[in-house]
Scaffold this active site. Structure first.
Site, short mmCIF file in Angstrom:
data_model
loop_
_atom_site.label_atom_id
_atom_site.label_comp_id
_atom_site.label_asym_id
_atom_site.label_seq_id
_atom_site.Cartn_x
_atom_site.Cartn_y
_atom_site.Cartn_z
N LYS A 18 0.81 -1.21 0.00
CA LYS A 18 0.00 0.00 0.00
C LYS A 18 0.85 1.27 0.00
CE LYS A 18 -4.18 -2.21 1.16
NZ LYS A 18 -3.68 -3.59 1.30
C1 LIG Z 1 -4.38 -4.64 0.74
C2 LIG Z 1 -3.61 -5.88 0.56
C3 LIG Z 1 -3.99 -6.86 -0.37
C4 LIG Z 1 -5.25 -6.73 -1.20
O1 LIG Z 1 -5.16 -5.71 -2.16
P1 LIG Z 1 -6.50 -5.11 -2.81
O2 LIG Z 1 -6.05 -3.97 -3.62
O3 LIG Z 1 -7.37 -4.71 -1.67
O4 LIG Z 1 -7.12 -6.20 -3.61
C5 LIG Z 1 -3.19 -7.98 -0.50
N1 LIG Z 1 -2.08 -8.15 0.25
C6 LIG Z 1 -1.69 -7.24 1.16
C7 LIG Z 1 -0.46 -7.51 1.97
C8 LIG Z 1 -2.43 -6.07 1.34
O5 LIG Z 1 -2.03 -5.18 2.25
#
Ligand SMILES: *Cc1c(COP(=O)(O)O)cnc(C)c1O
Length: 501
Positions: A113
Site C-alpha cells: 500500500k
Molecule cells: C491490501 C492488501 C492486499 C489486497 O489488495 P486489494 O487492492 O485490496 O485487492 C493484498 N495483500 C496485502 C499484503 C495487502 O495489504
C-alpha cells in the site's frame, strides 16, 4: 483532456484533481476516467531504461493531465526517491524461468500500500490547490491492517490535512496494530473498532454520507476525503508497477517487447488487480489476470459464475488483508464491462446493499472471463506453499503472496498455460511473521513467542535483515489507546474534531 465520471451514472465530468479531492462521488459511485490512452510498443519500450519515478511520470501523465510535468515529477520524487529501501523501488525477482515475483513492499510500512499511499498525499495537496479548495481535508480511512499504517505514514504532518484511521480491533496482527497505535504526527488519530473489517468499512462509508456530520464539518471549514483504494489518486499510481515489471522483464531479457505475460494478484478490495486491468486497457500485453483469494473466496465464485453473493460467513484467515466480503473496486470493473452503463452498475450495487447479492448475467460474465481467471487457497494450502517455496527456492513468502503462488500453481494445473507469470508480492514476510514462522518452523518452535521475538527468529533462521520499519516497534510509546463500538464511530469522529478545535 481526461475527465472523470461516477460509476453510478449522471452527467457530471470532472478533472482528475477534483476526483482526487472528492475521493467518492456524491451519488456513492467511484470516479473513473472517461477514456484510456493506449500506449504503443515504442512507448512501452521507452520505459525500459527509465528509473521507477520516471516510469511513474510516463504513465501518470496520461491520467492526471491537469497536472503539469513539474508537478508530477515533484510528486513522484517525494514518494519514490528516498522512502523506499530498494533502489529499484519495485524489483522483480526470478523464482524460475516462467515465474517471477514483483516485490511491492520495500516502502516504510513493508506492504504494497506504500506504492500508492506515499504519493497520494502529494497528489491530494496539489489537487486541493488546483481546485481552489480552502477547507482542510480530513482523511477518513477504514483498514484491514495495511492501509491504515500506510495512510498514516503518508499523511503524518502533511500541511492542510488531518487523518483518522479505524481498524477492526481483533482483525489485524500485533505488528500491524503496533505500527498504527505508535504512529506519531500532530494530525493523526487512530481508533480500534469492535467488529470486523466490513463493519469498519461500512461505518466509514456511512460517515461519509451522514448529513448531520457533513454540516458539522462545513460549519468548521473541514471536508472529508478518503485514502481507501476507492480514491482515484490511489488507484492510478498502482497502474505504474504493472508497466514497470514488464519493462524490467524486457530489460533482463526474460521476454521480448510485445510478448504477453500473466499477472497473479492476491486480491481483497480489488484495487490492485483492477490497476492491472487498466494497464491492459492501456496496451500492456497481458494474457491473463489471475485473481487469487483466500477462504473468503467471494471473488472466485463471482468471476466463475457472474453472481456476487456476500451472504456467507466471514472467515478470519492468515492473510487478513484479503479478509473482505465487499470488494469496493469491483464496481469499476463492472462499469468497464458494461461499456459505462452507470444505471446498471447503480442497480447492482443497490441490490447488493438491499439483498446481499447481484447477478451480472452470462454476457457480462463471459466478458470478464476474457481477462480474468480466479482461484483460491485455503489456509493449510497457503502455509504449505510458504514451506514448499522456501525449500525449493530459499525464498520466504508472506501469507498474502503465498495465496497467489498457490493459486498460480492451480492455474497452471488447470489450464496448462506456461506463459511467463508475475506474482504480485504484497508484503514482507516479517509483517506476518507469526503464520510465516509457523509454516517454516512448526507450531512448537513458535509457541509462547511474541510477534516481536519472531522477527528475530525469522531473521536468524532465514538469514534476512529485519526491515527498518518493524525493528524496535514494541519499544515505542503507545499513543492511540481508544477502542469504540461500530455504532460509536461517528461520535468518535465528532469528538476528535472537537478536540482539534
Ligand atoms: C491490501 C492488501 C492486499 C489486497 O489488495 P486489494 O487492492 O485490496 O485487492 C493484498 N495483500 C496485502 C499484503 C495487502 O495489504
Amino acid at each position: 483532456m481526461v475527465l472523470y465520471e461516477s460509476t453510478r451514472g449522471g452527467n457530471e465530468k470532472i478533472t482528475s484533481a477534483e476526483a482526487i479531492k472528492r475521493g467518492i462521488a456524491p451519488d456513492g459511485g467511484l470516479y473513473v476516467p472517461c477514456k484510456f490512452h493506449k500506449l504503443n510498443l515504442k512507448e512501452i519500450k521507452d520505459l525500459v531504461d527509465m528509473t521507477y519515478p520516471e516510469r511513474a511520470v510516463a504513465i501518470l501523465r496520461h491520467f492526471l493531465d491537469d497536472f503539469s510535468e513539474e508537478e508530477l515529477i515533484d510528486c513522484v520524487n517525494s514518494a519514490y526517491s528516498h522512502k523506499f529501501t530498494h533502489v529499484k523501488v519495485a524489483p522483480v525477482v526470478e523464482l524460475n524461468e516462467s515465474l517471477f515475483l514483483l516485490e511491492l513492499w520495500h516502502g516504510p510500512t513493508c506492504a504494497f500500500k506504500d506504492m500508492a499511499l506515499q504519493i497520494l498525499p502529494h497528489l491530494l495537496v496539489k489537487s486541493m490547490k488546483k481546485t481552489g479548495e480552502k477547507s482542510k481535508v480530513i482523511i477518513l480511512t477504514a483498514t484491514s491492517g495495511d492501509t491504515g499504517k500506510a495512510a498514516l505514514e503518508g499523511f503524518a504532518d502533511v500541511e492542510g490535512t488531518g487523518i483518522i484511521v479505524f481498524y477492526p480491533d481483533n482483525g489485524v496482527s500485533e505488528i500491524q496494530k503496533y505500527q498504527m497505535i505508535t504512529q506519531t504526527g500532530e494530525n493523526v488519530k487512530v481508533f480500534g473498532v469492535r467488529g470486523n473489517f466490513d463493519d469498519t468499512q461500512t461505518g466509514v462509508k456511512r460517515i461519509f454520507t451522514d448529513k448531520e456530520l457533513i454540516s458539522f464539518m462545513e460549519a468548521r471549514n473541514l471536508k472529508f476525503s478518503s485514502a481507501n483504494s476507492i480514491n482515484w489518486g490511489r488507484l492510478a499510481p498502482q497502474i505504474v508497477y504493472y508497466f514497470s515489471a514488464y519493462a524490467d522483464l524486457i530489460k533482463e531479457n526474460r521476454i521480448a517487447a510485445g510478448d504477453k505475460i500473466n499477472f497473479v494478484v492476491p486480491t481483497g478490495n480489488f484495487g490492485n488487480i483492477l490497476a492491472g486491468f487498466y494497464a491492459a486497457k492501456m496496451g500492456l500485453p497481458v494474457n491473463r489476470l489471475v485473481c487469487a483469494s483466500n477462504d473468503n473466496n467471494i471473488l472466485t465464485d463471482f468471476i466463475r459464475t457472474g453472481c456476487y453473493d456476500k451472504r456467507r460467513e466471514f472467515i478470519k484467515t492468515v492473510s487478513p488483508s484479503m479478509d473482505i466480503l465487499i470488494s469496493s473496486n469491483l464496481e469499476r470493473l463492472l462499469y468497464e464491462v458494461t461499456n459505462h452503463d452507470g444505471k446498471k452498475v447503480s442497480q447492482w450495487m443497490n441490490e447488493l446493499y438491499v439483498s446481499g447479492s447481484y447477478d451480472i448475467g452470462q454476457k457480462n460474465a463471459k466478458e470478464i472471463k476474457k481477462y480474468f481467471w480466479a482461484g483460491w487457497s485455503n489456509q493449510d494450502e497457503t502455509l504449505k506453499t510458504i514451506e514448499c517455496v522456501y525449500s525449493d527456492y530459499k525464498y520466504v513468502l508472506d501469507t498474502h503472496t503465498a495465496v497467489a503462488v498457490d493459486v498460480y500453481d492451480k492455474y497452471v494445473i488447470t489450464t496448462g498455460d506456461l506463459t511467463p507469470s508475475v506474482v504480485i508480492s504484497t508484503a514482507s514476510p516479517f509483517k506476518f511473521n507469526n503464520s510465516v514462522c509457523k509454516a517454516l518452523f512448526g507450531e512448537n518452535k513458535i509457541a509462547d513467542k511474541s510477534e516481536f521475538e519472531l522477527l528475530e527468529l525469522l531473521s536468524k533462521e532465514c538469514d534476512l535483515p529485519i526491515p527498518a520499519g518493524l525493528a524496535g516497534l514494541d519499544k515505542k510509546e503507545v499513543l492511540h489507546k481508544s477502542v469504540c463500538d461500530k455504532e460509536g464511530m461517528k461520535d468518535a469522529v465528532i469528538q476528535n474534531l472537537l478536540e482539534e478545535e
